[in-house]
Design a protein around this motif. Structure first.
Motif, short mmCIF file in Angstrom:
data_model
loop_
_atom_site.label_atom_id
_atom_site.label_comp_id
_atom_site.label_asym_id
_atom_site.label_seq_id
_atom_site.Cartn_x
_atom_site.Cartn_y
_atom_site.Cartn_z
N ILE A 266 9.23 10.99 38.99
CA ILE A 266 9.10 12.34 38.45
C ILE A 266 9.78 12.40 37.09
O ILE A 266 10.99 12.14 36.98
N LYS A 267 9.04 12.75 36.07
CA LYS A 267 9.58 12.79 34.71
C LYS A 267 10.25 14.12 34.38
O LYS A 267 11.20 14.17 33.62
N ASP A 268 9.74 15.22 34.94
CA ASP A 268 10.27 16.55 34.65
C ASP A 268 11.61 16.74 35.36
O ASP A 268 11.66 16.72 36.60
N PRO A 269 12.70 16.96 34.63
CA PRO A 269 14.01 17.14 35.28
C PRO A 269 14.07 18.34 36.21
O PRO A 269 14.73 18.30 37.25
N GLN A 270 13.37 19.43 35.83
CA GLN A 270 13.40 20.61 36.68
C GLN A 270 12.69 20.37 38.01
O GLN A 270 13.17 20.79 39.07
N GLU A 271 11.56 19.68 37.94
CA GLU A 271 10.85 19.38 39.18
C GLU A 271 11.68 18.42 40.05
O GLU A 271 11.73 18.55 41.27
N ARG A 272 12.35 17.47 39.40
CA ARG A 272 13.18 16.53 40.14
C ARG A 272 14.33 17.27 40.84
O ARG A 272 14.66 16.99 41.99
N ALA A 273 14.90 18.24 40.12
CA ALA A 273 15.99 19.01 40.71
C ALA A 273 15.50 19.88 41.86
O ALA A 273 16.21 20.09 42.85
N SER A 274 14.27 20.41 41.74
CA SER A 274 13.74 21.26 42.80
C SER A 274 13.48 20.48 44.08
O SER A 274 13.55 21.04 45.18
N ARG A 275 13.17 19.19 43.94
CA ARG A 275 12.93 18.37 45.12
C ARG A 275 14.21 18.11 45.91
O ARG A 275 14.15 17.82 47.11
N THR A 276 15.35 18.14 45.22
CA THR A 276 16.62 17.83 45.89
C THR A 276 17.60 19.00 45.84
O THR A 276 18.80 18.80 45.95
N GLN A 277 17.09 20.21 45.67
CA GLN A 277 17.97 21.37 45.60
C GLN A 277 18.62 21.64 46.95
O GLN A 277 18.08 21.26 48.00
N TRP A 278 19.78 22.27 46.89
CA TRP A 278 20.47 22.62 48.12
C TRP A 278 21.37 23.82 47.87
O TRP A 278 21.77 24.09 46.75
N THR A 279 21.63 24.52 48.94
CA THR A 279 22.57 25.63 48.94
C THR A 279 23.48 25.47 50.16
O THR A 279 23.14 24.74 51.10
N PRO A 280 24.62 26.13 50.17
CA PRO A 280 25.47 26.06 51.36
C PRO A 280 24.73 26.48 52.64
O PRO A 280 24.95 25.91 53.70
N ALA A 281 23.85 27.47 52.51
CA ALA A 281 23.10 27.93 53.68
C ALA A 281 22.13 26.85 54.17
O ALA A 281 21.99 26.63 55.38
N SER A 282 21.42 26.17 53.24
CA SER A 282 20.47 25.14 53.65
C SER A 282 21.18 23.94 54.27
O SER A 282 20.69 23.34 55.23
N VAL A 283 22.35 23.60 53.74
CA VAL A 283 23.11 22.48 54.31
C VAL A 283 23.61 22.84 55.71
O VAL A 283 23.57 22.02 56.63
N ALA A 284 24.07 24.08 55.87
CA ALA A 284 24.53 24.51 57.19
C ALA A 284 23.38 24.52 58.20
O ALA A 284 23.56 24.18 59.37
N THR A 285 22.19 24.90 57.73
CA THR A 285 21.02 24.88 58.61
C THR A 285 20.67 23.47 59.03
O THR A 285 20.31 23.21 60.19
N ALA A 286 20.76 22.52 58.10
CA ALA A 286 20.48 21.12 58.42
C ALA A 286 21.49 20.55 59.40
O ALA A 286 21.17 19.62 60.15
N ALA A 287 22.68 21.10 59.43
CA ALA A 287 23.71 20.59 60.33
C ALA A 287 23.39 20.90 61.79
O ALA A 287 23.79 20.14 62.68
N VAL A 288 22.67 21.99 62.04
CA VAL A 288 22.38 22.40 63.43
C VAL A 288 21.55 21.34 64.16
O VAL A 288 21.99 20.82 65.20
N PRO A 289 20.34 20.96 63.66
CA PRO A 289 19.60 19.91 64.36
C PRO A 289 20.29 18.56 64.26
O PRO A 289 20.15 17.73 65.17
N GLY A 290 21.04 18.32 63.18
CA GLY A 290 21.74 17.05 63.05
C GLY A 290 22.69 16.81 64.21
O GLY A 290 22.74 15.70 64.77
N PHE A 291 23.45 17.83 64.60
CA PHE A 291 24.38 17.69 65.71
C PHE A 291 23.67 17.84 67.06
O PHE A 291 24.04 17.19 68.04
N ALA A 292 22.66 18.71 67.12
CA ALA A 292 21.97 18.94 68.39
C ALA A 292 21.19 17.70 68.83
O ALA A 292 21.16 17.37 70.02
N TYR A 293 20.55 16.99 67.88
CA TYR A 293 19.80 15.79 68.24
C TYR A 293 20.74 14.69 68.73
O TYR A 293 20.34 13.84 69.53
#
Length: 311
Positions: free
Chosen positions: A49-76
């Motif tokens: 991906i050449k566009d920096p903005q598009e590259r950043a959008s693919r790997t964006q994160w927020t505290p809420a999204s990380v906390a959401t990912a933690a739920v299935p991570g521990f549950a599995y």
């Protein structure tokens, strides 16, 4: 992959029917392998991906999204280890067939977590599948003993947890435009942390000091290695199904592997394949056809096209 996982776990037992290794190592190594694969695929994706903005959008994160990912991570992590408890008391074919009960549980979880509406015909198909899975247990529960009863209870817990976490993960995967590899990497990193905690706890509860300080790979055999590979590939494939399809498709894909698991277990380790298994599997196959092709049974009849009278 689920079939290979169930059969491999049974093959990894010793002559006394025990797991000769620390079963916590299997989901831990599987999470590490999935994280490595997802990280490599993410790196390959963002490098193109050449566009920096598009590259950043693919790997964006927020505290809420990380906390959401933690739920299935521990549950599995809890689910993967609970699977070993179930497989300790039940054979591979029974484990595989009981796992199909999660389709009905997934339908209920989808309605609860995502507000997913399904027609009467589809609900009937899910009930039919549950009846088919129950049919496979006819004649087994009465003479199975307390250990098998505990195995059935453990399998029910697996079904409930798997269905709920599956729908929750589907909601997480579809809730943003992040790269699927970045989403997977977050899930697996939390899974590694959860499994490391479980490994530390399991080794700390051992009464034998020599065993508690031994290598965590002690007793690892080819069956355990196959469990790691099967669990890794299954987890990766499930994430793609949840992102691009839905949790019902994922659980039906699991159901389709039931006949293969029963037949494989019969050929490799000699697990009995009784009439109740065959009948139950047949009912589950009818359920599959009914779910995807039975919608018209509950639709208003279409008017027949009448030819105009010729003058």
């Amino acid at each position: 992959m689920r079939s290979l996982y169930a059969v491999s776990a049974s093959l990894s037992k010793d002559n006394q029917g025990e797991f000769p290794y620390n079963t916590t190592m299997v989901p831990l190594l599987a999470e590490c392998l999935k994280a490595l694969i997802s990280g490599a695929m993410l790196l390959f994706e963002v490098r193109g991906i050449k566009d920096p903005q598009e590259r950043a959008s693919r790997t964006q994160w927020t505290p809420a999204s990380v906390a959401t990912a933690a739920v299935p991570g521990f549950a599995y992590q809890a689910l993967n280890n609970l699977n070993f408890v179930t497989l300790y008391y039940l054979d591979a074919a029974t484990f595989q067939i009981l796992g199909n009960l999660k389709i009905l549980a997934t339908g209920l979880a989808g309605r609860w977590l995502m507000g997913r509406q399904m027609s009467v015909g589809k609900w009937c198909a899910l009930v039919l599948l549950s009846l088919g899975a129950g049919t496979t247990q006819l004649g087994r529960a009465s003479d199975a003993g307390g250990g098998a009863a505990f195995g059935y209870a453990s399998a029910l817990a697996c079904v409930t947890l798997s269905a709920t976490v599956g729908v929750f993960t589907e909601k997480f995967m579809k809730g943003n435009s992040q790269s699927i590899h970045w989403q997977n990497l977050q899930l697996y990193l939390f899974g590694i942390l959860a499994n490391l905690g479980a490994l530390h706890w399991s080794r700390g509860t051992l009464s034998d000091p020599a065993e508690a300080t031994s290598s965590p790979f002690r007793g690892f055999n080819i069956g355990a290695v196959l469990c790691v590979l099967a669990l890794s590939l299954s987890g990766l494939s499930v994430s793609f199904l949840l992102r691009f399809a839905d949790s019902i498709v994922k659980t039906y894909a699991t159901a389709l592997s039931a006949p293969f698991a029963a037949l494989t277990a019969r050929i490799i380790i000699g697990t009995p394949l009784g009439f109740e298994h065959i009948m139950g599997l047949g009912v589950m196959l009818l359920s599959l056809v009914f779910y995807y092709g039975g919608e018209e049974l509950f639709s208003p009849p279409k008017p027949k096209n009448s030819r105009p009278d010729m003058v």
